[in-house]
Design a protein around this motif. Structure first.
Motif, PDB file in Angstrom:
ATOM      1  N   ALA A 170       1.139  -0.818   0.126  1.00  0.00           N
ATOM      2  CA  ALA A 170       0.150  -0.105   0.577  1.00  0.00           C
ATOM      3  C   ALA A 170       0.839   1.557   0.371  1.00  0.00           C
ATOM      4  CB  ALA A 170      -1.106  -0.298   1.047  1.00  0.00           C
ATOM      5  N   ASP A 171       1.827   0.806   0.647  1.00  0.00           N
ATOM      6  CA  ASP A 171       2.838   2.602   1.098  1.00  0.00           C
ATOM      7  C   ASP A 171       3.172   2.313  -0.626  1.00  0.00           C
ATOM      8  OD1 ASP A 171       2.481   2.681   3.669  1.00  0.00           O
ATOM      9  OD2 ASP A 171       3.781   2.157   4.501  1.00  0.00           O
ATOM     10  N   GLU A 172       4.232   2.085  -1.393  1.00  0.00           N
ATOM     11  CA  GLU A 172       5.043   1.926  -2.318  1.00  0.00           C
ATOM     12  C   GLU A 172       3.947   2.411  -3.222  1.00  0.00           C
ATOM     13  OE1 GLU A 172       7.870   0.908  -3.696  1.00  0.00           O
ATOM     14  OE2 GLU A 172       8.922  -0.057  -2.025  1.00  0.00           O
ATOM     15  N   VAL A 173       2.500   1.788  -3.092  1.00  0.00           N
ATOM     16  CA  VAL A 173       1.820   1.949  -5.098  1.00  0.00           C
ATOM     17  C   VAL A 173       1.419   3.314  -4.339  1.00  0.00           C
ATOM     18  CG1 VAL A 173      -0.474   2.074  -5.740  1.00  0.00           C
ATOM     19  CG2 VAL A 173       0.578  -0.524  -5.003  1.00  0.00           C
ATOM     20  N   LEU A 174       0.943   3.947  -3.360  1.00  0.00           N
ATOM     21  CA  LEU A 174       0.697   5.792  -2.670  1.00  0.00           C
ATOM     22  C   LEU A 174       1.978   6.330  -3.280  1.00  0.00           C
ATOM     23  CD1 LEU A 174      -2.016   6.905  -1.812  1.00  0.00           C
ATOM     24  CD2 LEU A 174      -0.861   6.974   0.320  1.00  0.00           C
ATOM     25  N   ALA A 175       3.003   5.859  -3.092  1.00  0.00           N
ATOM     26  CA  ALA A 175       4.041   6.648  -2.907  1.00  0.00           C
ATOM     27  C   ALA A 175       4.579   6.742  -5.103  1.00  0.00           C
ATOM     28  CB  ALA A 175       5.621   6.261  -2.861  1.00  0.00           C
ATOM     29  N   LEU A 176       3.265   5.734  -5.751  1.00  0.00           N
ATOM     30  CA  LEU A 176       3.611   6.414  -7.081  1.00  0.00           C
ATOM     31  C   LEU A 176       2.592   7.167  -7.802  1.00  0.00           C
ATOM     32  CD1 LEU A 176       4.681   2.954  -8.107  1.00  0.00           C
ATOM     33  CD2 LEU A 176       6.118   4.026  -8.195  1.00  0.00           C
ATOM     34  N   MET A 177       2.108   7.115  -7.107  1.00  0.00           N
ATOM     35  CA  MET A 177       0.289   8.248  -7.281  1.00  0.00           C
ATOM     36  C   MET A 177       0.685   9.322  -7.537  1.00  0.00           C
ATOM     37  SD  MET A 177      -2.277   6.438  -7.557  1.00  0.00           S
ATOM     38  CE  MET A 177      -2.534   4.289  -7.586  1.00  0.00           C
ATOM     39  N   PRO A 178      -0.467  10.731  -7.740  1.00  0.00           N
ATOM     40  CA  PRO A 178       0.108  12.130  -8.367  1.00  0.00           C
ATOM     41  C   PRO A 178       0.065  12.207  -6.891  1.00  0.00           C
ATOM     42  CG  PRO A 178      -1.869  10.868 -10.557  1.00  0.00           C
ATOM     43  CD  PRO A 178      -1.094   9.784  -8.897  1.00  0.00           C
ATOM     44  N   GLU A 179       0.218  13.989  -6.276  1.00  0.00           N
ATOM     45  CA  GLU A 179      -0.604  14.506  -5.337  1.00  0.00           C
ATOM     46  C   GLU A 179      -2.300  14.798  -5.762  1.00  0.00           C
ATOM     47  OE1 GLU A 179       1.678  17.761  -4.873  1.00  0.00           O
ATOM     48  OE2 GLU A 179       3.618  16.565  -4.051  1.00  0.00           O
ATOM     49  N   GLY A 180      -3.055  14.504  -4.738  1.00  0.00           N
ATOM     50  CA  GLY A 180      -4.422  15.106  -5.073  1.00  0.00           C
ATOM     51  C   GLY A 180      -5.397  14.290  -3.950  1.00  0.00           C
ATOM     52  N   PRO A 181      -6.848  15.191  -3.822  1.00  0.00           N
ATOM     53  CA  PRO A 181      -7.499  14.780  -2.287  1.00  0.00           C
ATOM     54  C   PRO A 181      -8.017  13.652  -3.080  1.00  0.00           C
ATOM     55  CG  PRO A 181      -8.547  16.345  -4.429  1.00  0.00           C
ATOM     56  CD  PRO A 181      -6.895  15.228  -4.801  1.00  0.00           C
ATOM     57  N   ALA A 182      -8.623  13.579  -1.423  1.00  0.00           N
ATOM     58  CA  ALA A 182      -9.294  11.501  -2.098  1.00  0.00           C
ATOM     59  C   ALA A 182     -10.392  11.807  -3.043  1.00  0.00           C
ATOM     60  CB  ALA A 182     -10.407  10.979  -0.198  1.00  0.00           C
ATOM     61  N   LEU A 183     -11.060  10.820  -3.549  1.00  0.00           N
ATOM     62  CA  LEU A 183     -11.280  10.525  -4.311  1.00  0.00           C
ATOM     63  C   LEU A 183     -12.764  10.090  -4.815  1.00  0.00           C
ATOM     64  CD1 LEU A 183      -8.817   8.992  -7.346  1.00  0.00           C
ATOM     65  CD2 LEU A 183      -9.844  11.008  -7.209  1.00  0.00           C
ATOM     66  N   TYR A 184     -13.267   9.211  -3.452  1.00  0.00           N
ATOM     67  CA  TYR A 184     -14.408   8.724  -2.277  1.00  0.00           C
ATOM     68  C   TYR A 184     -13.927   9.371  -0.651  1.00  0.00           C
ATOM     69  CZ  TYR A 184     -14.567   5.755  -6.464  1.00  0.00           C
ATOM     70  OH  TYR A 184     -14.833   5.237  -8.011  1.00  0.00           O
ATOM     71  N   PRO A 185     -15.548   9.595  -0.798  1.00  0.00           N
ATOM     72  CA  PRO A 185     -15.354   9.367   1.422  1.00  0.00           C
ATOM     73  C   PRO A 185     -14.943   9.042   2.060  1.00  0.00           C
ATOM     74  CG  PRO A 185     -17.637   9.242  -0.069  1.00  0.00           C
ATOM     75  CD  PRO A 185     -16.640   9.065  -0.894  1.00  0.00           C
ATOM     76  N   ASP A 186     -14.022   8.801   2.795  1.00  0.00           N
ATOM     77  CA  ASP A 186     -13.606   8.550   3.374  1.00  0.00           C
ATOM     78  C   ASP A 186     -14.365   6.765   4.446  1.00  0.00           C
ATOM     79  OD1 ASP A 186     -14.355   8.730   5.748  1.00  0.00           O
ATOM     80  OD2 ASP A 186     -12.316   9.681   6.338  1.00  0.00           O
ATOM     81  N   ASP A 187     -15.886   6.831   4.392  1.00  0.00           N
ATOM     82  CA  ASP A 187     -16.709   5.551   5.409  1.00  0.00           C
ATOM     83  C   ASP A 187     -16.707   5.038   3.285  1.00  0.00           C
ATOM     84  OD1 ASP A 187     -18.487   7.437   3.732  1.00  0.00           O
ATOM     85  OD2 ASP A 187     -19.381   7.482   5.390  1.00  0.00           O
ATOM     86  N   VAL A 188     -16.414   5.410   2.517  1.00  0.00           N
ATOM     87  CA  VAL A 188     -17.119   4.255   1.538  1.00  0.00           C
ATOM     88  C   VAL A 188     -15.817   2.578   1.108  1.00  0.00           C
ATOM     89  CG1 VAL A 188     -17.380   4.605  -1.163  1.00  0.00           C
ATOM     90  CG2 VAL A 188     -18.419   6.046   0.576  1.00  0.00           C
ATOM     91  N   VAL A 189     -15.988   1.475   0.451  1.00  0.00           N
ATOM     92  CA  VAL A 189     -15.214   0.268   0.567  1.00  0.00           C
ATOM     93  C   VAL A 189     -15.129   0.684  -1.056  1.00  0.00           C
ATOM     94  CG1 VAL A 189     -15.273  -0.381   2.967  1.00  0.00           C
ATOM     95  CG2 VAL A 189     -16.188  -1.027   1.195  1.00  0.00           C
ATOM     96  N   THR A 190     -16.613   0.148  -1.123  1.00  0.00           N
ATOM     97  CA  THR A 190     -16.594   0.573  -2.926  1.00  0.00           C
ATOM     98  C   THR A 190     -17.815   1.101  -3.790  1.00  0.00           C
ATOM     99  OG1 THR A 190     -16.695  -1.450  -4.599  1.00  0.00           O
ATOM    100  CG2 THR A 190     -18.200  -1.988  -2.512  1.00  0.00           C
ATOM    101  N   ASP A 191     -18.012   1.515  -4.686  1.00  0.00           N
ATOM    102  CA  ASP A 191     -18.791   2.025  -5.257  1.00  0.00           C
ATOM    103  C   ASP A 191     -19.873   1.519  -6.279  1.00  0.00           C
ATOM    104  OD1 ASP A 191     -16.873   1.000  -7.636  1.00  0.00           O
ATOM    105  OD2 ASP A 191     -17.386   3.153  -8.558  1.00  0.00           O
ATOM    106  N   GLU A 192     -19.959  -0.173  -5.933  1.00  0.00           N
ATOM    107  CA  GLU A 192     -20.352  -1.303  -6.620  1.00  0.00           C
ATOM    108  C   GLU A 192     -21.932  -0.905  -6.214  1.00  0.00           C
ATOM    109  OE1 GLU A 192     -19.894  -4.403  -7.879  1.00  0.00           O
ATOM    110  OE2 GLU A 192     -19.435  -2.649  -8.894  1.00  0.00           O
TER     111      GLU A 192
END
Ligand SMILES: Nc1nc2c(ncn2[C@@H]2O[C@H](COP(=O)(O)OP(=O)(O)OP(=O)(O)O)[C@@H](O)[C@H]2O)c(=O)[nH]1
Ligand SMILES: [Mg+2]
Length: 300
Positions: A167-189
């Motif tokens: 998780a840390d490695e992948v996050l470090a590869l991501m661009p800077e930016g705000p969360a894309l989903y509210p933090d209590d959501v686990v999926t958009d299914e």
């Protein structure tokens, strides 16, 4: 709002069927958002799972296993993977520790060159099944598949080993930016899709050969029972391709279908937060995997 910079973006797990992509997504999310099974080609949709970390948010897109298609469904599933790969920031190629890297893995790894903008990492999954030597061997094989891996990580979704590192490695590869989903959501299914998948997972348990591929599930209705608090009626269809398969799913005097219903209900009740009355109907749609019209109806 804090001033700390956060990162966010999309990562997809890609690989042959059955290498542990969906199990890994669920382990990272901490909840079952995608169904899993020991049968190949369990996943049929691009399912998103959301992971919140102190440094930002990862959206995992779980994809169907890439395989040599034998049906129109198989072709559509491979096409879906290609679409997803074109849209993500990070591609994580997965191969299991306990199987030698083969031509299927090689083809998939090579095909990642079609997505020059995505960063690429390689994961050796299911390390709990292998000893140190086997894991080392696999790491070397996987490492040599491409020159441009940003990281090669061994991990196990079952023991949890190295999941934080991933998780840390992948996050470090991501661009800077705000969360894309509210933090209590686990999926958009949608609830309906999750319900259908849970029923399909229950139906997959214990069936063999071609039957797993022939099973689809549709949901007709999910409704609170009138006049009864805390009870939800779920009306769903298990769709198969032939009468002989219908007989197997139903079982002797309906025994197998009852088991499927009981297994599914045990997961539907916590998901829906009520008791569930599950009405399962088994229906035949002849050769639906090869029929564009039927596929369309089933959402592919
Ligand atoms: N021992 C062990 N088994 C695992 C691990 N990850 C997955 N599995 C098992 O491997 C099988 C396949 O897992 P899935 O997550 O459904 O595989 P997948 O890559 O999503 O498969 P498709 O959706 O068919 O492409 C299941 O029986 C899982 O329980 C792991 O870390 N350790
Ligand atoms: Mg899967």
């Amino acid at each position: 709002m804090s001033d700390e910079k956060t990162r966010s973006g999309f990562v997809t797990f890609v690989g042959r069927p059955n290498v542990g992509k969906s199990t890994l997504m669920n382990a990272l999310v901490g909840e079952k958002v995608a169904i899993t099974s020991d049968k190949p080609q369990t996943t049929r949709r691009a399912i998103r799972g959301i992971i919140n970390r102190p440094g930002g948010q990862l959206v995992v897109v779980d994809t169907p296993g890439v395989h040599r298609p034998r049906t129109l469904l198989g072709q559509r599933l491979n096409d879906l993977v290609e679409q997803v790969l074109g849209d993500v920031d990070v591609i994580a190629f997965c191969a299991p520790a306990d199987e030698k890297v083969g031509p299927g893995d090689r083809r998939i790894a090579e095909s990642l060159s079609d997505y020059p903008h995505a960063k690429k990492i390689a994961l050796v999954t299911k390390t709990d099944r292998s000893d140190r030597d086997e894991i080392m061997q696999r790491l070397m094989e996987v490492d040599s598949l491409r020159e441009d891996w940003a990281a090669v990580i061994p991990l196990s979704s079952v023991s949890g080993e190295q999941l934080e590192v991933l998780a840390d490695e992948v996050l470090a590869l991501m661009p800077e930016g705000p969360a894309l989903y509210p933090d209590d959501v686990v999926t958009d299914e949608s609830t309906e899709d999750r319900v259908a998948e849970i029923i399909r997972e229950a139906a997959l348990d214990g069936v063999r050969d071609e039957l797993p591929h022939s099973i689809a599930v549709t949901v007709d209705d999910i409704a609170a029972r009138e006049g009864r608090d805390g009870l939800t009626d779920v009306y769903a269809n298990i769709v198969v391709e032939r009468d002989s398969q219908k007989a197997i799913i139903i079982g002797h005097k309906g025994s197998r279908l009852r088991d499927v219903g009981a297994r599914a209900r045990a997961e539907l009740e916590p998901l829906l937060g009520t008791r569930v009355y599950l009405a399962l109907h088994v229906r035949v749609a002849k050769e639906w995997q090869r029929d564009p019209k039927q596929l369309g109806r089933l959402g592919f």
